[in-house]
Write a protein that holds these residues in place. Structure first.
Motif, PDB file in Angstrom:
ATOM      1  N   LEU A  19       0.823  -1.211   0.000  1.00  0.00           N
ATOM      2  CA  LEU A  19       0.000   0.000   0.000  1.00  0.00           C
ATOM      3  C   LEU A  19       0.856   1.259   0.000  1.00  0.00           C
ATOM      4  CD1 LEU A  19      -2.861  -0.979   2.494  1.00  0.00           C
ATOM      5  CD2 LEU A  19      -3.080  -0.539   0.039  1.00  0.00           C
ATOM      6  N   ARG A  20       1.889   1.268   0.853  1.00  0.00           N
ATOM      7  CA  ARG A  20       2.749   2.454   0.967  1.00  0.00           C
ATOM      8  C   ARG A  20       3.489   2.718  -0.344  1.00  0.00           C
ATOM      9  NH1 ARG A  20       4.582   1.374   5.785  1.00  0.00           N
ATOM     10  NH2 ARG A  20       6.203  -0.002   4.977  1.00  0.00           N
ATOM     11  N   THR A  21       4.058   1.660  -0.922  1.00  0.00           N
ATOM     12  CA  THR A  21       4.821   1.815  -2.160  1.00  0.00           C
ATOM     13  C   THR A  21       3.919   2.213  -3.320  1.00  0.00           C
ATOM     14  OG1 THR A  21       6.394   0.129  -1.407  1.00  0.00           O
ATOM     15  CG2 THR A  21       6.407   0.651  -3.739  1.00  0.00           C
ATOM     16  N   SER A  22       2.760   1.536  -3.432  1.00  0.00           N
ATOM     17  CA  SER A  22       1.849   1.839  -4.550  1.00  0.00           C
ATOM     18  C   SER A  22       1.280   3.251  -4.426  1.00  0.00           C
ATOM     19  CB  SER A  22       0.721   0.813  -4.610  1.00  0.00           C
ATOM     20  OG  SER A  22      -0.101   0.877  -3.459  1.00  0.00           O
ATOM     21  N   ASP A  98      -4.098  -0.090 -11.266  1.00  0.00           N
ATOM     22  CA  ASP A  98      -5.090   0.811 -10.675  1.00  0.00           C
ATOM     23  C   ASP A  98      -4.919   0.763  -9.160  1.00  0.00           C
ATOM     24  OD1 ASP A  98      -7.511   1.815  -9.467  1.00  0.00           O
ATOM     25  OD2 ASP A  98      -8.469   1.670 -11.439  1.00  0.00           O
ATOM     26  N   GLN A  99      -4.403   1.832  -8.582  1.00  0.00           N
ATOM     27  CA  GLN A  99      -4.076   1.836  -7.157  1.00  0.00           C
ATOM     28  C   GLN A  99      -5.301   1.643  -6.270  1.00  0.00           C
ATOM     29  OE1 GLN A  99      -4.315   4.147  -4.368  1.00  0.00           O
ATOM     30  NE2 GLN A  99      -2.832   3.035  -3.124  1.00  0.00           N
ATOM     31  N   GLN A 100      -6.434   2.209  -6.657  1.00  0.00           N
ATOM     32  CA  GLN A 100      -7.645   2.080  -5.850  1.00  0.00           C
ATOM     33  C   GLN A 100      -8.168   0.639  -5.848  1.00  0.00           C
ATOM     34  OE1 GLN A 100      -9.018   4.290  -3.767  1.00  0.00           O
ATOM     35  NE2 GLN A 100      -7.217   5.522  -4.255  1.00  0.00           N
ATOM     36  N   LYS A 101      -8.132  -0.009  -7.015  1.00  0.00           N
ATOM     37  CA  LYS A 101      -8.555  -1.413  -7.073  1.00  0.00           C
ATOM     38  C   LYS A 101      -7.612  -2.293  -6.270  1.00  0.00           C
ATOM     39  CE  LYS A 101     -11.038  -1.396 -11.490  1.00  0.00           C
ATOM     40  NZ  LYS A 101     -11.081  -1.946 -12.866  1.00  0.00           N
ATOM     41  N   LEU A 102      -6.308  -2.008  -6.344  1.00  0.00           N
ATOM     42  CA  LEU A 102      -5.331  -2.758  -5.571  1.00  0.00           C
ATOM     43  C   LEU A 102      -5.592  -2.595  -4.084  1.00  0.00           C
ATOM     44  CD1 LEU A 102      -2.716  -4.460  -5.567  1.00  0.00           C
ATOM     45  CD2 LEU A 102      -1.436  -2.316  -5.532  1.00  0.00           C
ATOM     46  N   LEU A 107      -7.634  -4.754   1.137  1.00  0.00           N
ATOM     47  CA  LEU A 107      -8.544  -4.631   2.276  1.00  0.00           C
ATOM     48  C   LEU A 107      -9.511  -5.814   2.325  1.00  0.00           C
ATOM     49  CD1 LEU A 107      -9.346  -0.798   2.208  1.00  0.00           C
ATOM     50  CD2 LEU A 107      -7.807  -2.023   3.749  1.00  0.00           C
ATOM     51  N   GLY A 108      -9.931  -6.289   1.161  1.00  0.00           N
ATOM     52  CA  GLY A 108     -10.817  -7.441   1.111  1.00  0.00           C
ATOM     53  C   GLY A 108     -10.157  -8.721   1.589  1.00  0.00           C
ATOM     54  N   LEU A 109      -8.818  -8.772   1.495  1.00  0.00           N
ATOM     55  CA  LEU A 109      -8.075  -9.956   1.943  1.00  0.00           C
ATOM     56  C   LEU A 109      -7.679  -9.889   3.409  1.00  0.00           C
ATOM     57  CD1 LEU A 109      -5.710 -10.601  -1.102  1.00  0.00           C
ATOM     58  CD2 LEU A 109      -7.518 -12.117  -0.282  1.00  0.00           C
ATOM     59  N   THR A 113      -5.088 -12.119   5.698  1.00  0.00           N
ATOM     60  CA  THR A 113      -3.786 -11.584   6.106  1.00  0.00           C
ATOM     61  C   THR A 113      -3.675 -11.443   7.624  1.00  0.00           C
ATOM     62  OG1 THR A 113      -4.575  -9.314   5.755  1.00  0.00           O
ATOM     63  CG2 THR A 113      -3.415 -10.374   3.937  1.00  0.00           C
ATOM     64  N   ARG A 114      -4.781 -11.154   8.308  1.00  0.00           N
ATOM     65  CA  ARG A 114      -4.721 -11.045   9.774  1.00  0.00           C
ATOM     66  C   ARG A 114      -4.277 -12.360  10.389  1.00  0.00           C
ATOM     67  NH1 ARG A 114      -9.836  -8.339   9.638  1.00  0.00           N
ATOM     68  NH2 ARG A 114      -9.618  -6.095   9.859  1.00  0.00           N
ATOM     69  N   ARG A 115      -4.829 -13.457   9.900  1.00  0.00           N
ATOM     70  CA  ARG A 115      -4.447 -14.775  10.436  1.00  0.00           C
ATOM     71  C   ARG A 115      -2.981 -15.074  10.142  1.00  0.00           C
ATOM     72  NH1 ARG A 115      -9.806 -15.267   8.996  1.00  0.00           N
ATOM     73  NH2 ARG A 115     -11.156 -16.273  10.524  1.00  0.00           N
ATOM     74  N   LEU A 116      -2.536 -14.713   8.938  1.00  0.00           N
ATOM     75  CA  LEU A 116      -1.132 -14.945   8.596  1.00  0.00           C
ATOM     76  C   LEU A 116      -0.208 -14.117   9.478  1.00  0.00           C
ATOM     77  CD1 LEU A 116      -1.294 -15.015   4.691  1.00  0.00           C
ATOM     78  CD2 LEU A 116      -0.870 -16.939   6.205  1.00  0.00           C
ATOM     79  N   GLU A 117      -0.576 -12.853   9.694  1.00  0.00           N
ATOM     80  CA  GLU A 117       0.276 -11.953  10.479  1.00  0.00           C
ATOM     81  C   GLU A 117       0.489 -12.462  11.900  1.00  0.00           C
ATOM     82  OE1 GLU A 117      -1.885  -8.342  10.090  1.00  0.00           O
ATOM     83  OE2 GLU A 117      -1.390  -8.142   7.956  1.00  0.00           O
TER      84      GLU A 117
END
Length: 207
Positions: A19-22, A98-102, A107-109, A113-117
């Motif tokens: 997110l930061r890089t994009s 497309d940065q917004q779609k990314l 966010l949808g994932l 990602t929370r479980r992985l983190e």
């Protein structure tokens, strides 16, 4: 115990580097696959698989996997034949994102990602040894090929499994990588089952 819980809560989000890089590259007007991967830095195969699998999860028209899955096939093929890092050809590197779609996809994932983190840490690092990379690349190429096929209802499974494996590669977590590969094997089995069902249905119609 409290210290461990605090350290887990403070662990950087998996999506933050992307997110930061994009966001920075979007503001600069140069957000492409090539610049995003370059901005993410080391461990190019892991980050490439993460980014390219996210690309296939973007809200795109049906059949788009024939195009969006190509970079994943390209990356896993390079890993399979022993390239030291990802080498993107010019046309692929220049593909705009497309940065917004990314952002919406990331966010949808979040449930994944929370479980992985909460579990990520260096484990079973022996599977990342250079001598194992061709076999790992072959397994990922097969999963990516299942993603490439435009079969209704099956694309999400190989894409998510590739995302999980990519995260495991970035974080050098062999347990997460193996889990992603297992889910990938299920996705390949599902794809084959759907193909066989479609073939049997077509044969019945012709007969």
């Amino acid at each position: 115990m409290p210290h461990r819980e605090t350290s887990k809560r403070r662990r950087p989000s998996l999506s933050m580097p992307i997110l930061r890089t994009s966001r920075a590259q979007h503001k600069a007007g140069n957000l492409t696959l090539g610049t995003l991967l370059a901005g993410l830095g080391e461990r190019s195969f892991g980050w490439a698989i993460v980014v390219f699998s996210l690309l296939t999860l973007l809200p795109l028209p049906p059949g788009s996997s024939l195009v969006t899955a190509l970079p994943v096939l390209f990356t896993t093929a390079q890993m399979m034949v022993g390239f030291p890092h990802v080498r993107l050809p010019g046309p692929v590197a220049r593909v705009k994102i497309d940065q917004q779609k990314l952002r919406r996809t990331l966010l949808g994932l979040r449930p994944v990602t929370r479980r992985l983190e909460n579990t990520l840490r260096p484990r079973l690092v022996a599977i990342f040894a250079p001598r194992h990379e061709p076999l790992l690349g072959l397994a990922l190429f097969i999963i990516a090929f299942a993603l490439f096929l435009p079969i209704p209802g099956s694309g999400w499974f190989p894409a998510i499994s590739l995302f999980v494996v990519g995260v495991g590669l970035v974080e050098r977590d062999g347990v997460v990588t193996v889990l992603g590969l297992a889910f990938g094997a299920f996705s390949v089995f599902l794809t084959v089952a759907i193909l066989m069902s479609l073939a049997n249905g077509a044969e019945a119609m012709i007969g």
